[in-house]
Design a protein around this motif. Sequence first.
Motif, PDB file in Angstrom:
ATOM      1  N   SER A 146      40.434  47.682  31.663  1.00 42.69           N
ATOM      2  CA  SER A 146      41.420  47.093  32.424  1.00 42.69           C
ATOM      3  C   SER A 146      42.088  48.122  33.356  1.00 42.69           C
ATOM      4  O   SER A 146      42.584  47.728  34.342  1.00 42.69           O
ATOM      5  N   PRO A 148      40.410  39.462  38.234  1.00 42.62           N
ATOM      6  CA  PRO A 148      40.581  38.969  36.935  1.00 42.62           C
ATOM      7  C   PRO A 148      39.771  39.581  35.719  1.00 42.62           C
ATOM      8  O   PRO A 148      38.709  40.233  35.957  1.00 42.62           O
ATOM      9  N   ALA A 178      52.367  36.765  36.113  1.00 44.95           N
ATOM     10  CA  ALA A 178      51.238  36.599  35.232  1.00 44.95           C
ATOM     11  C   ALA A 178      49.894  37.274  35.255  1.00 44.95           C
ATOM     12  O   ALA A 178      49.336  37.699  34.163  1.00 44.95           O
ATOM     13  N   ASN A 179      49.468  37.228  36.487  1.00 46.51           N
ATOM     14  CA  ASN A 179      48.158  38.262  36.558  1.00 46.51           C
ATOM     15  C   ASN A 179      48.252  39.691  36.375  1.00 46.51           C
ATOM     16  O   ASN A 179      47.485  40.173  35.835  1.00 46.51           O
ATOM     17  N   ALA A 227      48.767  39.876  32.295  1.00 43.69           N
ATOM     18  CA  ALA A 227      47.362  39.869  31.482  1.00 43.69           C
ATOM     19  C   ALA A 227      46.752  40.804  31.054  1.00 43.69           C
ATOM     20  O   ALA A 227      46.085  40.895  29.844  1.00 43.69           O
ATOM     21  N   HIS A 228      46.947  42.002  31.926  1.00 46.10           N
ATOM     22  CA  HIS A 228      46.564  43.191  31.673  1.00 46.10           C
ATOM     23  C   HIS A 228      47.206  43.786  30.176  1.00 46.10           C
ATOM     24  O   HIS A 228      46.739  44.552  29.489  1.00 46.10           O
ATOM     25  N   THR A 229      48.583  43.708  30.104  1.00 46.40           N
ATOM     26  CA  THR A 229      49.272  44.022  28.996  1.00 46.40           C
ATOM     27  C   THR A 229      48.953  43.489  27.789  1.00 46.40           C
ATOM     28  O   THR A 229      48.659  43.714  26.750  1.00 46.40           O
ATOM     29  N   GLU A 230      48.687  41.975  27.780  1.00 44.22           N
ATOM     30  CA  GLU A 230      48.275  41.100  26.665  1.00 44.22           C
ATOM     31  C   GLU A 230      46.676  41.650  26.236  1.00 44.22           C
ATOM     32  O   GLU A 230      46.772  41.626  24.937  1.00 44.22           O
ATOM     33  N   TRP A 231      45.744  41.759  27.318  1.00 44.74           N
ATOM     34  CA  TRP A 231      44.689  42.375  27.042  1.00 44.74           C
ATOM     35  C   TRP A 231      44.423  43.611  26.260  1.00 44.74           C
ATOM     36  O   TRP A 231      43.875  43.674  25.158  1.00 44.74           O
ATOM     37  N   ASP A 273      51.472  39.133  42.063  1.00 46.68           N
ATOM     38  CA  ASP A 273      50.423  38.233  41.499  1.00 46.68           C
ATOM     39  C   ASP A 273      49.307  38.064  41.990  1.00 46.68           C
ATOM     40  O   ASP A 273      48.082  37.885  41.367  1.00 46.68           O
TER      41      ASP A 273
END
Length: 305
Positions: free
Chosen positions: A162, A146, A189-190, A193-197, A139
Amino acid sequence: MHGAEAPFQRIVARIRSAIAAGELRPGDRVPSTRELMREHGVAMATATKALTALRREGLVEPRPGVGTVVARPPRARPEAVPDSPAPLERVVATAIRLADADGLAVLSMRRLAAALGLPTMTVYRHVAGKEELLLLMTDAAFGEAPLPGVADGDWRSRLETSARLQWGVYRRHPWAAEVMSFTRPPMAANAMAHTEWNLAALDAAGVPLPVAMHATMMLANHVRGTAINLEWEAGAEQDTGLDNVQWFTAQEERFARITATGRFPTFLRLAMLGPDAVDFELDTLFEFGLTRLLDGLTRLVRDER
């Protein structure tokens, strides 16, 4: 009278002097075996022996993905105070530093405690064990790079952003590629965030979420799959004293015997183009694969609309 100074000793003396004079500072890369061979006109074994001697003196150390660098002077070990444990951030940062230098194989709770100057049980007040430690390290590593706060650009530029950020994380911390998994992904979480992006980018382009998830995993697997070689390659060079070019040169006789059987005519034709015909650098392989995957996804996005 003493005998003449051996060639490897002259190399050691020169690098030792440069370090002492401040010409080479902690973290600076020192010449590789190949560079020493070329600069001093010595054999590979002599160059390897010189670097080994410098490592034994504690003057240099291997750094995955970089090579051999000037070692940082050891810090004074603080007095262990069981009732005053180190902050969690310091525990994680120290673990990352150890893994960056020597890889995950040598990272243990006992060694981490020693580096912190604390009893092992004090470290366990912050992390339950190595599994949780690796999660926190991952993480923190992804948190160093970021994603942009505003998702500008089309889906392709966003996925490319990404992928390049992920590659940068693995370049700085090669061990992180070993920690990542698709069957049991770390709940960091960090990294998530790439998957969400990527999901959001493909969703906005009209790609169904299940398909978008497969595309996201495919792209992340290319980055991670290429990065897995970073730590292995650095360890192999450290263990053998050979860089990639030297290793391939050492295999020429065996390669000739195998290809003489006639079973690999196309492979032989490729080899006859010369050592510079194919670039095996990991950055090159990453770029080639990334472009081809994004080209393929362009067609997928068009078909899903």
